[in-house]
Structures are given as C-alpha cells and as structure tokens.
Design a protein around this motif. Sequence first.
Motif, PDB file in Angstrom:
ATOM      1  N   THR A   1     -17.112 -45.784 -24.615  1.00  0.00           N
ATOM      2  CA  THR A   1     -17.933 -45.322 -25.739  1.00  0.00           C
ATOM      3  C   THR A   1     -18.004 -46.434 -26.781  1.00  0.00           C
ATOM      4  O   THR A   1     -17.080 -47.239 -26.904  1.00  0.00           O
ATOM      5  N   THR A   2     -19.099 -46.460 -27.544  1.00  0.00           N
ATOM      6  CA  THR A   2     -19.252 -47.545 -28.523  1.00  0.00           C
ATOM      7  C   THR A   2     -18.305 -47.382 -29.710  1.00  0.00           C
ATOM      8  O   THR A   2     -17.993 -48.355 -30.388  1.00  0.00           O
ATOM      9  N   LEU A   3     -17.870 -46.152 -29.971  1.00  0.00           N
ATOM     10  CA  LEU A   3     -16.906 -45.971 -31.055  1.00  0.00           C
ATOM     11  C   LEU A   3     -15.498 -46.361 -30.618  1.00  0.00           C
ATOM     12  O   LEU A   3     -14.634 -46.609 -31.459  1.00  0.00           O
ATOM     13  N   ALA A   4     -15.288 -46.396 -29.315  1.00  0.00           N
ATOM     14  CA  ALA A   4     -14.028 -46.869 -28.729  1.00  0.00           C
ATOM     15  C   ALA A   4     -12.798 -46.132 -29.249  1.00  0.00           C
ATOM     16  O   ALA A   4     -11.718 -46.713 -29.360  1.00  0.00           O
ATOM     17  N   LEU A   5     -12.975 -44.844 -29.600  1.00  0.00           N
ATOM     18  CA  LEU A   5     -11.814 -44.074 -30.045  1.00  0.00           C
ATOM     19  C   LEU A   5     -10.927 -43.755 -28.839  1.00  0.00           C
ATOM     20  O   LEU A   5     -11.433 -43.525 -27.738  1.00  0.00           O
TER      21      LEU A   5
ATOM     22  N   VAL B   1     -17.511 -30.333 -16.337  1.00  0.00           N
ATOM     23  CA  VAL B   1     -18.070 -31.650 -15.998  1.00  0.00           C
ATOM     24  C   VAL B   1     -18.871 -32.163 -17.182  1.00  0.00           C
ATOM     25  O   VAL B   1     -19.625 -31.420 -17.804  1.00  0.00           O
ATOM     26  N   MET B   2     -18.713 -33.436 -17.464  1.00  0.00           N
ATOM     27  CA  MET B   2     -19.527 -34.062 -18.499  1.00  0.00           C
ATOM     28  C   MET B   2     -20.147 -35.335 -17.947  1.00  0.00           C
ATOM     29  O   MET B   2     -19.491 -36.089 -17.232  1.00  0.00           O
ATOM     30  N   VAL B   3     -21.424 -35.556 -18.287  1.00  0.00           N
ATOM     31  CA  VAL B   3     -22.134 -36.749 -17.818  1.00  0.00           C
ATOM     32  C   VAL B   3     -22.117 -37.792 -18.926  1.00  0.00           C
ATOM     33  O   VAL B   3     -22.389 -37.485 -20.083  1.00  0.00           O
ATOM     34  N   LEU B   4     -21.806 -39.020 -18.553  1.00  0.00           N
ATOM     35  CA  LEU B   4     -21.733 -40.098 -19.544  1.00  0.00           C
ATOM     36  C   LEU B   4     -22.647 -41.243 -19.120  1.00  0.00           C
ATOM     37  O   LEU B   4     -22.678 -41.633 -17.950  1.00  0.00           O
TER      38      LEU B   4
ATOM     39  N   ASN C   1     -23.634 -42.325 -27.884  1.00  0.00           N
ATOM     40  CA  ASN C   1     -23.945 -41.135 -28.681  1.00  0.00           C
ATOM     41  C   ASN C   1     -22.963 -40.013 -28.378  1.00  0.00           C
ATOM     42  O   ASN C   1     -23.307 -38.836 -28.432  1.00  0.00           O
ATOM     43  N   VAL C   2     -21.749 -40.421 -28.054  1.00  0.00           N
ATOM     44  CA  VAL C   2     -20.713 -39.456 -27.682  1.00  0.00           C
ATOM     45  C   VAL C   2     -19.442 -39.785 -28.444  1.00  0.00           C
ATOM     46  O   VAL C   2     -19.079 -40.946 -28.583  1.00  0.00           O
ATOM     47  N   LEU C   3     -18.828 -38.740 -28.940  1.00  0.00           N
ATOM     48  CA  LEU C   3     -17.548 -38.915 -29.634  1.00  0.00           C
ATOM     49  C   LEU C   3     -16.511 -38.042 -28.931  1.00  0.00           C
ATOM     50  O   LEU C   3     -16.669 -36.819 -28.881  1.00  0.00           O
ATOM     51  N   PHE C   4     -15.512 -38.651 -28.353  1.00  0.00           N
ATOM     52  CA  PHE C   4     -14.408 -37.875 -27.775  1.00  0.00           C
ATOM     53  C   PHE C   4     -13.333 -37.747 -28.849  1.00  0.00           C
ATOM     54  O   PHE C   4     -12.584 -38.689 -29.101  1.00  0.00           O
ATOM     55  N   ALA C   5     -13.297 -36.583 -29.491  1.00  0.00           N
ATOM     56  CA  ALA C   5     -12.312 -36.380 -30.556  1.00  0.00           C
ATOM     57  C   ALA C   5     -10.933 -36.094 -29.970  1.00  0.00           C
ATOM     58  O   ALA C   5      -9.922 -36.198 -30.654  1.00  0.00           O
ATOM     59  N   ARG C   6     -10.931 -35.690 -28.704  1.00  0.00           N
ATOM     60  CA  ARG C   6      -9.656 -35.421 -28.023  1.00  0.00           C
ATOM     61  C   ARG C   6      -9.853 -35.710 -26.541  1.00  0.00           C
ATOM     62  O   ARG C   6     -10.973 -36.009 -26.111  1.00  0.00           O
ATOM     63  N   ASP C   7      -8.788 -35.611 -25.784  1.00  0.00           N
ATOM     64  CA  ASP C   7      -8.891 -35.862 -24.342  1.00  0.00           C
ATOM     65  C   ASP C   7      -9.841 -34.850 -23.703  1.00  0.00           C
ATOM     66  O   ASP C   7      -9.925 -33.693 -24.143  1.00  0.00           O
TER      67      ASP C   7
END
Length: 251
Positions: free
Chosen positions: A17-21, A51-54, A59-65
Amino acid sequence: MSAPAHWRANADLAGLTTLALPARARWLVRVEQEDELPGVLAHASRMDLPVMVLGGGSNVLFARDYPGVVIVMDLMGVQACADGKDMLVTAAAGENWHQFVEYTLSRGWFGLENLALIPGRVGAAPVQNIGAYGVELAQRFHSLRYLDRDGGQVETLTAEQCEFAYRDSIFKNRLRDKAIILSCTFRLSQQFTPVLTYPALRNALQVAGLDSDNSSIAESHEEISAQQVFDAVCAVRRSKLPDPTVLGNAG
Ligand SMILES: Cc1cc2nc3c(=O)[nH]c(=O)nc-3n(C[C@H](O)[C@H](O)[C@H](O)COP(=O)(O)OP(=O)(O)OC[C@H]3O[C@@H](n4cnc5c(N)ncnc54)[C@H](O)[C@@H]3O)c2cc1C
C-alpha cells in the motif's frame, strides 16, 4: 484445512500500500491468470475466510491485520483493435495505470494524457471512476469484464452499465465486494484533442511557453501535443504531491 502451497501465510501488507502502514494478511495470494481466480475464491470459501482484492494499494488503508485472503491482481497484458477511426484498447487489471497511459500515448492513441501519474492499477480505475485535470475515466471508457464472485461467471459491462458518477461507480454500490474486475477497454482516438479546462494545467502549459496570452488559448490548442499535455500533467502533479513510492501518502 491447509491452503495451497503458493498462498503466503501471515503476509506483510505494508509494502503493498502507498501509505505503507504496518499490517498483515492471514493469507496473501498473487493471481497472474484469470483462470486461477475461481479456485482461489472456492478455497477461501471452504476455509470460511473473507476475501479482499488489492491492486496497487493506493486507495486502501489497513488499520489492522486482515483476517482473510488478500488477492493481489497481477493479471498483465494489453491488446488493441481499430474501431472505425478509434482504437479499442484493452488492458488487464494488473497493469500499472501510469505505464498504461504512457504506452497508449507512445502508440498515438489519445485521450488518457490528463490521467497520467494517477497511482494504482487498471483494475481499480473504474471502481472510483478516477479523474484528474479535466478528464475522468468514464469519458474514455468502453467496457470491462469482471468475475462475479458469487456465481463464478465472467460478465461484461458497458460504460453506461458501470453507473459512473463523480468518484463513484456500480462497484462502490450494487456490486461492492461482488465483482473482481479482470480487464478494462478504452475507446481512444487517433486524433489528439487537448482538454485544457483545468486552470493549473493551462498555467503549466503557458509557463512552458505554449501560450503567452490567456485569451488566445483556444487558438493555440492545435499546436499543443499530447506529449506536452502529458508532461505538463506530470509536472503539476509532481509539484503538488510527493511520489507515493518514495514518501507514503494517500493523495
Ligand atoms: C498520491 C496519490 C494521488 C492520487 N491521485 C488521484 C487522482 O488524481 N484522481 C483519482 O481519481 N484518484 C487518485 N488517487 C487515488 C488512487 O490512485 C485511485 O483510487 C486508484 O484507482 C487506486 O488504484 P489501486 O490499484 O491502488 O487500488 P487499490 O488501492 O489497491 O484498491 C482500491 C479499491 O479498489 C478495489 N479493487 C482494486 N482492484 C480491483 C479489481 N481488479 N477488481 C475489483 N476491485 C478492485 C479494492 O478492493 C479497493 O476497494 C490518488 C492516490 C494517491 C496515493
């Protein structure tokens, strides 16, 4: 139940992800061929996992696992055919958007110049009907193919059926989490018509010496090339935002 050998367990998502969190996916699978997808979905279903498509993760933020299976769309390929004076250009979902724009420009297929340097991949572009500098995807869109996640069949939607609106589409509404976009087809022109409605873009082209008089912009359009518009869009974008691959950001 065990996962197929090529599924990566407890996979690091930060680099995707571009935010690289920092976040991890319980499983991650990279899909390079369309016909792999039904098997991946079936296996995730048997394991009772979401299931999640990436795509490019811009434009995606993974706030948690993520507790399920992340599918990274790596489908590649571009095909084109003439349709009257236009070109119908089809790109697979995993193609990098900016590189696709560059490629169409290099072939003399015009219409996507203003959308240069938008991060992400082709497959995600219709989801929010990407747009920038006076042009939005819907204006150049012909159709797309998607895999119906429930039924398993491949469907085709025309631009109209995608229900595009400002940063919106059917994929954010009725088909949310139901469709995996496989490829997108664009109607591009072999004759360049600049779109210079966006003030910052006009200014950039004037600064570049293409137009010294604000009132004569319309007459000078014919002298402006698609490459110049592309370069101006890139220059304006780079002056406003850091490259997300260098410094994480969300636009
Ligand atoms: C620096 C920066 C600048 C930006 N500038 C602009 C801009 O000018 N204009 C603009 O419109 N947007 C802009 N964006 C937003 C972003 O570039 C777009 O939303 C882009 O289309 C996301 O592509 P992606 O591949 O990174 O999608 P991802 O972030 O990977 O995914 C976005 C969404 O689409 C879904 N998705 C991804 N691929 C598929 C697929 N194949 N099938 C179904 N669903 C899928 C995902 O599940 C997720 O819900 C910017 C973002 C950044 C970080």
